[in-house]
Design a protein around this motif. Structure first.
Motif, PDB file in Angstrom:
ATOM      1  N   VAL A 645       0.877  -1.187   0.000  1.00 39.54           N
ATOM      2  CA  VAL A 645       0.000   0.000   0.000  1.00 39.54           C
ATOM      3  C   VAL A 645       0.909   1.230   0.000  1.00 39.54           C
ATOM      4  O   VAL A 645       1.708   1.405   0.921  1.00 39.54           O
ATOM      5  CB  VAL A 645      -0.931   0.020   1.222  1.00 39.54           C
ATOM      6  CG1 VAL A 645      -1.891   1.196   1.121  1.00 39.54           C
ATOM      7  CG2 VAL A 645      -1.699  -1.293   1.317  1.00 39.54           C
ATOM      8  N   GLU A 646       0.775   2.065  -1.018  1.00 39.68           N
ATOM      9  CA  GLU A 646       1.682   3.198  -1.205  1.00 39.68           C
ATOM     10  C   GLU A 646       0.888   4.484  -1.343  1.00 39.68           C
ATOM     11  O   GLU A 646      -0.139   4.516  -2.019  1.00 39.68           O
ATOM     12  CB  GLU A 646       2.528   2.958  -2.457  1.00 39.68           C
ATOM     13  CG  GLU A 646       3.657   3.963  -2.647  1.00 39.68           C
ATOM     14  CD  GLU A 646       4.517   3.596  -3.849  1.00 39.68           C
ATOM     15  OE1 GLU A 646       3.960   3.552  -4.963  1.00 39.68           O
ATOM     16  OE2 GLU A 646       5.725   3.332  -3.687  1.00 39.68           O
ATOM     17  N   ASP A 647       1.328   5.581  -0.696  1.00 38.14           N
ATOM     18  CA  ASP A 647       0.634   6.856  -0.850  1.00 38.14           C
ATOM     19  C   ASP A 647       1.210   7.628  -2.038  1.00 38.14           C
ATOM     20  O   ASP A 647       2.152   7.175  -2.695  1.00 38.14           O
ATOM     21  CB  ASP A 647       0.684   7.690   0.441  1.00 38.14           C
ATOM     22  CG  ASP A 647       2.106   8.050   0.847  1.00 38.14           C
ATOM     23  OD1 ASP A 647       2.986   8.124  -0.029  1.00 38.14           O
ATOM     24  OD2 ASP A 647       2.324   8.258   2.062  1.00 38.14           O
ATOM     25  N   ASN A 648       0.652   8.808  -2.320  1.00 40.66           N
ATOM     26  CA  ASN A 648       1.017   9.599  -3.496  1.00 40.66           C
ATOM     27  C   ASN A 648       1.939  10.749  -3.154  1.00 40.66           C
ATOM     28  O   ASN A 648       2.070  11.713  -3.904  1.00 40.66           O
ATOM     29  CB  ASN A 648      -0.250  10.136  -4.192  1.00 40.66           C
ATOM     30  CG  ASN A 648       0.028  10.544  -5.626  1.00 40.66           C
ATOM     31  OD1 ASN A 648       0.790   9.887  -6.323  1.00 40.66           O
ATOM     32  ND2 ASN A 648      -0.572  11.644  -6.064  1.00 40.66           N
ATOM     33  N   GLY A 649       2.565  10.708  -1.976  1.00 40.26           N
ATOM     34  CA  GLY A 649       3.434  11.799  -1.568  1.00 40.26           C
ATOM     35  C   GLY A 649       4.762  11.793  -2.298  1.00 40.26           C
ATOM     36  O   GLY A 649       5.089  10.866  -3.050  1.00 40.26           O
ATOM     37  N   GLN A 650       5.542  12.837  -2.096  1.00 42.13           N
ATOM     38  CA  GLN A 650       6.880  12.957  -2.684  1.00 42.13           C
ATOM     39  C   GLN A 650       7.896  13.221  -1.567  1.00 42.13           C
ATOM     40  O   GLN A 650       7.909  14.337  -1.021  1.00 42.13           O
ATOM     41  CB  GLN A 650       6.902  14.094  -3.710  1.00 42.13           C
ATOM     42  CG  GLN A 650       6.057  13.845  -4.929  1.00 42.13           C
ATOM     43  CD  GLN A 650       6.570  12.676  -5.762  1.00 42.13           C
ATOM     44  OE1 GLN A 650       7.782  12.366  -5.740  1.00 42.13           O
ATOM     45  NE2 GLN A 650       5.657  12.009  -6.453  1.00 42.13           N
ATOM     46  N   PRO A 651       8.716  12.279  -1.134  1.00 43.68           N
ATOM     47  CA  PRO A 651       8.702  10.901  -1.651  1.00 43.68           C
ATOM     48  C   PRO A 651       7.544  10.104  -1.042  1.00 43.68           C
ATOM     49  O   PRO A 651       7.035  10.447   0.021  1.00 43.68           O
ATOM     50  CB  PRO A 651      10.056  10.352  -1.202  1.00 43.68           C
ATOM     51  CG  PRO A 651      10.339  11.117   0.054  1.00 43.68           C
ATOM     52  CD  PRO A 651       9.786  12.493  -0.157  1.00 43.68           C
ATOM     53  N   SER A 652       7.169   9.020  -1.704  1.00 47.70           N
ATOM     54  CA  SER A 652       6.026   8.245  -1.229  1.00 47.70           C
ATOM     55  C   SER A 652       6.424   7.343  -0.062  1.00 47.70           C
ATOM     56  O   SER A 652       7.590   6.977   0.103  1.00 47.70           O
ATOM     57  CB  SER A 652       5.461   7.400  -2.371  1.00 47.70           C
ATOM     58  OG  SER A 652       6.424   6.457  -2.802  1.00 47.70           O
ATOM     59  N   ARG A 653       5.425   6.974   0.754  1.00 46.34           N
ATOM     60  CA  ARG A 653       5.604   6.026   1.853  1.00 46.34           C
ATOM     61  C   ARG A 653       4.671   4.840   1.630  1.00 46.34           C
ATOM     62  O   ARG A 653       3.622   4.997   0.975  1.00 46.34           O
ATOM     63  CB  ARG A 653       5.309   6.690   3.205  1.00 46.34           C
ATOM     64  CG  ARG A 653       6.330   7.787   3.571  1.00 46.34           C
ATOM     65  CD  ARG A 653       5.933   8.504   4.840  1.00 46.34           C
ATOM     66  NE  ARG A 653       6.910   9.503   5.241  1.00 46.34           N
ATOM     67  CZ  ARG A 653       7.945   9.275   6.048  1.00 46.34           C
ATOM     68  NH1 ARG A 653       8.100   8.058   6.556  1.00 46.34           N
ATOM     69  NH2 ARG A 653       8.791  10.234   6.346  1.00 46.34           N
ATOM     70  N   SER A 654       5.004   3.704   2.225  1.00 45.98           N
ATOM     71  CA  SER A 654       4.228   2.503   1.935  1.00 45.98           C
ATOM     72  C   SER A 654       4.128   1.610   3.160  1.00 45.98           C
ATOM     73  O   SER A 654       4.857   1.776   4.146  1.00 45.98           O
ATOM     74  CB  SER A 654       4.859   1.722   0.774  1.00 45.98           C
ATOM     75  OG  SER A 654       6.167   1.307   1.113  1.00 45.98           O
ATOM     76  N   ALA A 655       3.191   0.649   3.074  1.00 50.71           N
ATOM     77  CA  ALA A 655       3.010  -0.393   4.084  1.00 50.71           C
ATOM     78  C   ALA A 655       2.773  -1.712   3.360  1.00 50.71           C
ATOM     79  O   ALA A 655       2.289  -1.719   2.216  1.00 50.71           O
ATOM     80  CB  ALA A 655       1.833  -0.059   5.004  1.00 50.71           C
ATOM     81  N   VAL A 656       3.109  -2.830   4.028  1.00 53.32           N
ATOM     82  CA  VAL A 656       3.010  -4.149   3.406  1.00 53.32           C
ATOM     83  C   VAL A 656       2.108  -5.028   4.266  1.00 53.32           C
ATOM     84  O   VAL A 656       2.194  -5.007   5.501  1.00 53.32           O
ATOM     85  CB  VAL A 656       4.403  -4.790   3.253  1.00 53.32           C
ATOM     86  CG1 VAL A 656       4.279  -6.175   2.644  1.00 53.32           C
ATOM     87  CG2 VAL A 656       5.300  -3.914   2.397  1.00 53.32           C
ATOM     88  N   VAL A 657       1.227  -5.791   3.595  1.00 48.34           N
ATOM     89  CA  VAL A 657       0.357  -6.724   4.304  1.00 48.34           C
ATOM     90  C   VAL A 657       0.415  -8.073   3.579  1.00 48.34           C
ATOM     91  O   VAL A 657       0.418  -8.124   2.342  1.00 48.34           O
ATOM     92  CB  VAL A 657      -1.091  -6.198   4.381  1.00 48.34           C
ATOM     93  CG1 VAL A 657      -1.655  -5.937   3.007  1.00 48.34           C
ATOM     94  CG2 VAL A 657      -1.979  -7.158   5.160  1.00 48.34           C
ATOM     95  N   SER A 658       0.482  -9.170   4.361  1.00 43.88           N
ATOM     96  CA  SER A 658       0.532 -10.516   3.790  1.00 43.88           C
ATOM     97  C   SER A 658      -0.821 -11.192   3.969  1.00 43.88           C
ATOM     98  O   SER A 658      -1.455 -11.079   5.029  1.00 43.88           O
ATOM     99  CB  SER A 658       1.628 -11.347   4.468  1.00 43.88           C
ATOM    100  OG  SER A 658       2.905 -10.776   4.226  1.00 43.88           O
ATOM    101  N   ILE A 659      -1.244 -11.920   2.936  1.00 48.93           N
ATOM    102  CA  ILE A 659      -2.562 -12.574   2.946  1.00 48.93           C
ATOM    103  C   ILE A 659      -2.358 -14.007   2.476  1.00 48.93           C
ATOM    104  O   ILE A 659      -1.737 -14.251   1.419  1.00 48.93           O
ATOM    105  CB  ILE A 659      -3.553 -11.844   2.025  1.00 48.93           C
ATOM    106  CG1 ILE A 659      -3.717 -10.391   2.494  1.00 48.93           C
ATOM    107  CG2 ILE A 659      -4.894 -12.542   1.995  1.00 48.93           C
ATOM    108  CD1 ILE A 659      -4.532  -9.544   1.535  1.00 48.93           C
ATOM    109  N   ASN A 660      -2.888 -14.955   3.274  1.00 47.20           N
ATOM    110  CA  ASN A 660      -2.861 -16.372   2.902  1.00 47.20           C
ATOM    111  C   ASN A 660      -4.135 -16.712   2.153  1.00 47.20           C
ATOM    112  O   ASN A 660      -5.238 -16.407   2.605  1.00 47.20           O
ATOM    113  CB  ASN A 660      -2.731 -17.256   4.141  1.00 47.20           C
ATOM    114  CG  ASN A 660      -1.397 -17.036   4.844  1.00 47.20           C
ATOM    115  OD1 ASN A 660      -0.358 -17.043   4.198  1.00 47.20           O
ATOM    116  ND2 ASN A 660      -1.435 -16.816   6.145  1.00 47.20           N
ATOM    117  N   VAL A 661      -3.984 -17.349   0.995  1.00 48.77           N
ATOM    118  CA  VAL A 661      -5.127 -17.724   0.151  1.00 48.77           C
ATOM    119  C   VAL A 661      -5.048 -19.218  -0.105  1.00 48.77           C
ATOM    120  O   VAL A 661      -3.967 -19.744  -0.453  1.00 48.77           O
ATOM    121  CB  VAL A 661      -5.119 -16.939  -1.173  1.00 48.77           C
ATOM    122  CG1 VAL A 661      -6.304 -17.357  -2.027  1.00 48.77           C
ATOM    123  CG2 VAL A 661      -5.162 -15.441  -0.900  1.00 48.77           C
TER     124      VAL A 661
END
Length: 827
Positions: A645-661
């Protein structure tokens, strides 16, 4: 009221007043309008200006009221004794305005002590005082007997100087044996009339036809004029000249030199025997004849007089072409006069105060000025200005009127008098100008206050700024001199979020530069206001306040936060995708937020390390995870997706999520894979043996139950009776498999079985399940899994056995949507 010599009666006059326009003090100027018919006799009442303006009659005398007309033509006079406006000179609307329908005269009523100006407009209404007039009492017209049906014979139009309904409205022609009348509207709005031949002519039978043409206006009573038309029938020439255009439009500049060619008209004649066509003006007015001429042979129209745009802006001239056989054709020439800048602006000082006090407030009227330019368009647009670097300005009040007013505080110690040069320049090319000089003396007082350049300031600063960062510079100007003009700047005490304003902001008292005292955080403080005071060095000092709005701008200093799915280490969350899922199947949705604002909070979603044969994709904007193709046998049951998940800022920041399927059609498949994830160990190879053994035991119990049901049905009434008398009621103890945590496993079936020591109570119930069943049994030693694919509806099993111990089994069905997973617990 009766118009002189006409016998017409009019109702009471009507008037309306426009709202007064106040220029810097009450009742400096205004406007009023009246309406009267033309031809009123001298001394006739127009209106009571004192009453309509709400003035006392004695104000007319004490204020030396007078009527001012820029062009010195006075049609309306003022009776100061009773405040009446009366007709001073008899008004002929046709003489005053000609063919213009909207006709009015304007003048100004000026008062002294104090100076006041009122614009008065009197609309002149047309009356039917003119009859249509033909230029000739008799018309001679020649036409060949060979003229084809539909041949046109132009006629000279009648003239009615009235306007509106009072002007010329229609024509009639008698008799109509051979000719009918055709009326056309020309390019200039004039009615052009012509006779159209609708019955053949025979010269041997009748050489002369006498017709009566009547022109009628629309007045009441109606006025008319007649003219006799003599049609002379000629032999031979059966084709009339034809103009190349039905209407010629051209233009000529005013003051054009004589002999200048305006345009050329031409006509053609199909007759071979015709040796030439003659051109001439038809029914030309004396003005047209004095300004233009037409060459009879060539059709050239030339200038022969002095053309003045201020007198005539357009000419409409009818022109006729005639061949030697007497046949004619008519056209018209519309000549637009182009204005040239040949008039200088005229400056008239209507009122002037020779002295003014130094403490006169800004906007005090010093002089009233009227400026006229007789040209039109840009040539008549006036730019009025005065000397630079003076405390005065000139502003427009009404059309062509200007006021000379004080612009700022006056200081007699610096200048005791002013020579003010008023310059009026028109918009012509080249421009023409005029000047007028006024001498004004200043009487002594003193007062000036610092003035900010803006009423309020908006300043923007990015969050996380460094202390002592410059935010903006404010500036105030004092019109005084010396120490009185030295301005110092101060912050007015206040607080921001309960803290003193000085802990956030400081200002340089000399330069007006505002600094930040600390670093701002947009998430805690988005904006605040403060007051800045500018104070001069006078004694006592004068000051002025102004508001500054400080607006904190957001920076991308916060990373996105994932709200769903929740990432914990205690359990494994699994999303189920059936192998028969269609393309676009919704697996789950990632929900995230960003505490920043604007584009810094715009989030986008993408899968990390997606392969070419990827089974899933994530919506860039909505975070929805869907299948992008059909599931194949090569796809693993266990899939782990990583969403960034990444935002639109300059510079951008992000987060990561793991999903089991889990890609599976049954719960045992899922349970097998994800039990490995939670326990992180491999099941013993004997698991299959235990699973088969458990299923065999269940099948045996099922067969025994069938036999028991058949044997005891004969004694059902006893069994029912004993069943209701049984004192032991066994509790239902729900049990849920411990091998998976909360997730999105759809279609879960829980089975519970119980046996009793009373063999008479042994019974078995069948309820149809919703779809495929997967039976999972778990003993005290472990969990046995088995997938059983068959179409059975609502299956609920209940077993009771005679034994020294008792157990209870219940099959519960929970039918959600896509896949079907079942679990059973034996106890």
């Amino acid at each position: 009221m009766e118009s002189e010599g006409k016998g017409w009666h009019y109702g009471s006059l009507f008037f309306y007043t426009a709202c007064a326009v106040a220029l810097f003090s009450p009742r400096v100027t205004g406007q009023i309008r009246y309406s009267i018919p033309e031809e009123m006799s001298e001394g006739s009442f127009v209106g009571n200006i004192a009453s309509d303006l709400g003035l006392e009659p004695k104000r007319l005398i004490s204020g030396k009221a007078r009527v001012f007309t820029p062009d010195s033509s006075e049609y309306i006079g003022l009776d100061k004794e009773n405040g009446h406006l009366v007709v001073k000179n008899k008004i002929d609307r046709e003489e005053l305005c000609g063919e213009i329908s909207a006709c009015s005269v304007s003048f100004d009523v000026i008062f002294e002590n104090p100076m006041e100006l009122y614009r008065v407009t009197v609309d002149i209404q047309d009356i039917n005082d003119n009859s249509p007039v033909f230029p000739k009492s008799q018309i001679e017209q020649e036409i060949s007997e060979l003229a084809v049906l539909g041949a046109r014979v132009p006629l000279e139009s009648a003239i009615d100087p009235d306007v509106g309904v009072n002007t010329l409205q229609k024509y009639t022609l008698q008799p109509t044996d051979h000719f009918k009348l055709n009326v056309q509207i020309g390019g200039g709005g004039n009615k052009n009339i012509e006779m159209v031949l609708h019955s053949p002519l025979d010269r041997e039978n009748k050489k002369l036809h006498k017709l009566i043409l009547t022109a009628l206006d629309g007045g009441k009573p109606q006025r008319s004029a007649t003219v006799q038309i003599n049609i002379i029938v000629l032999d031979g020439n059966d084709n009339a000249p034809v103009f190349s255009q039905s209407s010629y439009k051209t233009s000529v500049v005013e003051n054009a030199p004589k002999s200048s060619i305006v345009t050329r008209v031409s006509a053609t004649d199909a007759d071979e025997s015709s040796h030439g066509i003659q051109y001439y003006f038809e029914h030309a007015s004396s003005t047209v004849k004095s300004l233009f001429s037409i060459d009879a042979d060539s059709g050239e129209v030339k200038v022969i007089g002095d053309i003045d745009y201020e007198k005539h802006k357009q000419f409409t001239v009818k022109v006729k072409a005639k061949d030697h056989g007497g046949l004619t054709d008519s056209s018209e020439i519309i000549i637009d006069v182009i204005d040239v800048n040949d008039n200088t602006p005229k400056i008239t000082i209507m009122s002037f105060a020779s002295a003014v006090s130094e403490d006169a407030s800004p906007g005090t009227v010093i002089a009233m000025i009227n400026i006229q330019d007789l040209d039109s368009g840009d040539n008549s647009k006036i730019t009025c200005s005065i000397d630079l670097n003076s405390p005065f300005k000139i502003i427009s009040s009404l059309t062509n009127y200007y006021n000379l007013v004080t612009y700022s505080e006056l200081d007699r110690e610096q200048s005791a008098e002013y020579n003010i040069t008023i310059t009026a320049v028109d918009g012509g090319n080249p421009p023409l100008s005029n000047k007028e000089i006024l001498n004004l003396k200043i009487s002594d007082v003193n007062d000036h206050t610092p003035q900010f350049e803006q009423e309020s300031y908006n300043a923007f600063i990015a969050e996380n700024n460094l202390p002592s960062t410059t935010i903006l510079t404010v500036k105030a100007v004092d019109m005084d001199w010396g120490p009185n003009a030295k301005v110092s700047y101060f912050l007015i005490d206040g607080d921001v979020n309960g803290a003193p304003l000085a802990s956030y902001i400081s200002i340089n008292s000399e330069s007006g530069v505002i600094y930040a005292e600390k670093s701002f955080d947009y998430e805690q403080l988005k904006s605040f206001k403060m007051q800045v005071k500018a104070q001069d060095g006078g004694s006592p000092p004068l000051s002025n306040n102004m508001t500054v709005n400080i607006i904190i701008q957001d920076q991308n200093d916060n990373a996105p936060q994932v709200l769903y799915p929740v990432q914990t280490g205690a359990s494994v969350v699994a999303e189920i995708v059936p192998r028969a899922a269609d393309v676009g199947y919704l697996v789950t949705k990632v929900v995230a937020v960003d505490v920043d604002s604007g584009q810094n909070a715009w989030l986008s979603y993408k899968l990390q390390k997606a392969t070419d044969r990827a089974l899933f994709e994530v919506g860039l904007q909505n975070g929805e995870i869907r299948t992008v193709r059909q599931v194949t046998d090569k796809d693993a049951v266990k899939q782990k997706l990583t969403v960034v998940v990444e935002d639109n800022g300059q510079p951008s920041r992000s987060a990561v999520v793991s999903i089991n399927v889990a890609v599976a059609d049954s719960f045992p498949e899922v349970l097998s894979e994800f039990t490995d994830l939670t326990h992180e160990k491999q099941y013993d190879e004997n698991l299959t043996f235990y699973l088969i053994l458990a299923l065999a035991v269940v099948s045996l119990l099922f067969i025994v139950s069938i036999i028991s049901i058949i044997s005891v049905k004969i004694y059902r009434w006893r069994q029912n009776k004993l069943f209701y008398k049984s004192g032991a009621t066994l509790p239902v103890i729900p049990y849920y498999p411990p091998v998976y945590a909360d997730g999105t496993l759809q279609h879960v079936y829980n089975y519970e079985m119980c046996g009793t020591t009373d063999s008479r109570m042994s019974d078995m119930k069948f309820v149809r399940p919703y779809s495929q069943n997967t039976l999972v049994s778990q003993s005290r030693m472990g969990t046995v899994q088995r997938e059983k694919k068959q179409e059975v509806d609502d299956l609920t099993l209940e077993f009771c056995f005679s034994n020294t111990s008792q157990y209870w089994c219940t099959v519960n069905s929970i039918p959600p949507t896509n896949t079907h997973t079942h679990s059973a617990t034996l106890c």
